[in-house]
Design an enzyme around this catalytic site. Structure first.
Site, PDB file in Angstrom:
ATOM      1  N   ASP A  16       0.879  -1.177   0.000  1.00 43.06           N
ATOM      2  CA  ASP A  16       0.000   0.000   0.000  1.00 43.06           C
ATOM      3  C   ASP A  16       0.913   1.223   0.000  1.00 43.06           C
ATOM      4  O   ASP A  16       2.121   1.116   0.234  1.00 43.06           O
ATOM      5  CB  ASP A  16      -0.889  -0.023   1.253  1.00 43.06           C
ATOM      6  CG  ASP A  16      -1.804   1.201   1.329  1.00 43.06           C
ATOM      7  OD1 ASP A  16      -2.427   1.533   0.309  1.00 43.06           O
ATOM      8  OD2 ASP A  16      -1.871   1.841   2.393  1.00 43.06           O
ATOM      9  N   SER A  17       0.312   2.387  -0.203  1.00 44.54           N
ATOM     10  CA  SER A  17       1.102   3.619  -0.135  1.00 44.54           C
ATOM     11  C   SER A  17       1.545   3.894   1.307  1.00 44.54           C
ATOM     12  O   SER A  17       2.397   4.733   1.532  1.00 44.54           O
ATOM     13  CB  SER A  17       0.264   4.793  -0.628  1.00 44.54           C
ATOM     14  OG  SER A  17      -0.855   4.960   0.223  1.00 44.54           O
ATOM     15  N   CYS A  79      -4.307  -1.571  -1.966  1.00 44.78           N
ATOM     16  CA  CYS A  79      -4.475  -0.136  -2.159  1.00 44.78           C
ATOM     17  C   CYS A  79      -5.413   0.055  -3.352  1.00 44.78           C
ATOM     18  O   CYS A  79      -5.129  -0.446  -4.448  1.00 44.78           O
ATOM     19  CB  CYS A  79      -3.105   0.475  -2.466  1.00 44.78           C
ATOM     20  SG  CYS A  79      -3.167   2.215  -2.910  1.00 44.78           S
ATOM     21  N   GLU A 157      -2.050   8.637   8.180  1.00 42.91           N
ATOM     22  CA  GLU A 157      -0.609   8.361   8.130  1.00 42.91           C
ATOM     23  C   GLU A 157       0.130   9.007   9.300  1.00 42.91           C
ATOM     24  O   GLU A 157       1.170   8.515   9.717  1.00 42.91           O
ATOM     25  CB  GLU A 157      -0.013   8.860   6.808  1.00 42.91           C
ATOM     26  CG  GLU A 157      -0.272   7.952   5.632  1.00 42.91           C
ATOM     27  CD  GLU A 157       0.384   6.572   5.745  1.00 42.91           C
ATOM     28  OE1 GLU A 157       1.551   6.492   6.151  1.00 42.91           O
ATOM     29  OE2 GLU A 157      -0.294   5.583   5.420  1.00 42.91           O
ATOM     30  N   CYS A 189     -10.921   3.208  -0.089  1.00 41.49           N
ATOM     31  CA  CYS A 189      -9.494   3.444   0.175  1.00 41.49           C
ATOM     32  C   CYS A 189      -9.174   2.622   1.413  1.00 41.49           C
ATOM     33  O   CYS A 189      -9.905   2.705   2.411  1.00 41.49           O
ATOM     34  CB  CYS A 189      -9.250   4.929   0.436  1.00 41.49           C
ATOM     35  SG  CYS A 189      -7.604   5.283   1.086  1.00 41.49           S
ATOM     36  N   HIS A 191      -7.142   2.874   3.651  1.00 44.32           N
ATOM     37  CA  HIS A 191      -6.887   3.624   4.890  1.00 44.32           C
ATOM     38  C   HIS A 191      -8.175   3.834   5.701  1.00 44.32           C
ATOM     39  O   HIS A 191      -8.145   3.872   6.923  1.00 44.32           O
ATOM     40  CB  HIS A 191      -6.301   5.014   4.581  1.00 44.32           C
ATOM     41  CG  HIS A 191      -4.836   5.012   4.280  1.00 44.32           C
ATOM     42  ND1 HIS A 191      -4.321   4.520   3.114  1.00 44.32           N
ATOM     43  CD2 HIS A 191      -3.781   5.460   5.006  1.00 44.32           C
ATOM     44  CE1 HIS A 191      -3.013   4.675   3.121  1.00 44.32           C
ATOM     45  NE2 HIS A 191      -2.651   5.232   4.256  1.00 44.32           N
TER      46      HIS A 191
HETATM   47  N1  DGL Z   1      -4.678   3.077   0.807  1.00 50.05           N
HETATM   48  C1  DGL Z   1      -4.654   3.768  -0.447  1.00 50.05           C
HETATM   49  C2  DGL Z   1      -5.904   3.428  -1.250  1.00 50.05           C
HETATM   50  O1  DGL Z   1      -6.535   2.415  -0.956  1.00 50.05           O
HETATM   51  C3  DGL Z   1      -4.366   5.205  -0.161  1.00 50.05           C
HETATM   52  C4  DGL Z   1      -4.250   6.094  -1.307  1.00 50.05           C
HETATM   53  C5  DGL Z   1      -3.243   7.207  -1.216  1.00 50.05           C
HETATM   54  O2  DGL Z   1      -2.086   6.951  -0.881  1.00 50.05           O
HETATM   55  O3  DGL Z   1      -3.634   8.320  -1.570  1.00 50.05           O
HETATM   56  O4  DGL Z   1      -6.285   4.070  -2.193  1.00 50.05           O
END
Ligand code: DGL
Length: 282
Positions: A16-17, A79, A157, A189, A191
């Protein structure tokens, strides 16, 4: 790829990011407790939401090369934004089974009484081909209302899961969707499910927020079975899974969340993406 080519006790790779993919990881260890994992949080490049498709594909290719070098037998693109930008492409480039993320529109459309459903996601997810296809396939008979969750990834984050600022932002986003009479909201998302207590508090029963994690892990299970890749657990040593965590940025936040979700102590390691060479023929 099948069991003869691949070690069934190899880990499952996730990325993931940042820490959002942990909402998928925690469901994986709950439903597949004998599987080992390698998780990459690309915190150095977070957020992905406003990055171009080309950029996300290049980043994802490096991370997947790393995960394959670690011997991963299946990759979960944990993600939505990376799935929207790169999933179809990654499947063409790498010879490994992939599970991607897409907003849970099918259960949302099926459960909706008002005929209006919402999606809270990043800009990248809301503009991707993957979402268009999902709407076409699963949500033709309802009105779909979208909302970019601006600012939420940054709050999460930085560990602000329950601060007044996070609550204010979330309230604004959810109220816009509620004003459209939505009674189901797909959390698009990975997150966002980390904010579930706050989301439930704000929605107060007016709509249901859908976390895609259980459906994603059911798909992981199906693919492991189809490719004969479930861990075989021949010896008791193999019954103890190994979980590895890497961060491309400052590891502290990932470490805090891992401590929260993992039953045993795990140390987050640093990873430099620039040191990974993606083979030209992948
Ligand atoms: N967890 C990522 C997603 O599902 C986050 C996106 C991001 O880094 O902007 O889209």
């Amino acid at each position: 790829m099948n069991a003869t080519q691949q070690n069934t006790n190899a880990p499952i790779g996730l990325f993931d990011s940042g820490i959002g993919g942990l909402s998928i990881w925690r469901e994986l260890v709950r439903l597949l407790p004998y599987e080992s994992t390698v998780y990459v949080a690309d915190s150095a490049n977070c957020p992905y939401g406003f990055r171009s498709k080309t950029e996300i594909r290049a980043i994802s290719a490096r991370i997947i090369t790393f995960l394959l070098n670690k011997g991963c037998k299946l990759i979960v693109v944990a993600c939505n934004t990376a799935s929207a930008a790169a999933l179809y492409w990654l499947r063409e480039q790498f010879n490994v089974p992939f599970v991607g993320l897409e907003p849970a529109l099918k259960p949302a459309a099926q459960a909706s009484q008002t005929g209006h459903i919402g999606i809270l996601a990043t800009q990248g997810t809301l503009h991707g081909e993957l979402l268009k296809n999902t709407i076409r396939t699963h949500a033709q008979l309802v009105q779909v209302h979208v909302r970019v969750g601006t600012g939420l990834v940054e709050q999460i984050e930085t560990g602000q899961l329950d601060t007044p600022m996070t609550k204010k932002l979330l309230f604004e986003h959810l109220e816009v969707l509620l004003a459209e009479y939505v009674d189901q909201i797909a959390l698009g998302c990975t997150h966002y499910p980390l904010l579930q207590p706050l989301i439930d508090q704000i929605l107060a029963g007016r709509a249901k927020a859908i976390d895609p994690a259980p459906a994603v892990i059911r798909q992981v299970k199906r693919l492991l079975t189809a490719h004969e890749l479930q861990t075989s657990m021949k010896t008791s040593a193999q019954k103890t899974p190994v979980h590895q965590f890497y961060s491309t940025g400052a590891p502290e936040q990932l470490q805090r969340m891992v401590n929260r979700f993992s039953a045993s102590p795990i140390t987050v390691q640093s990873l430099s993406l620039s040191a990974i060479n993606v083979s030209r023929d992948m």
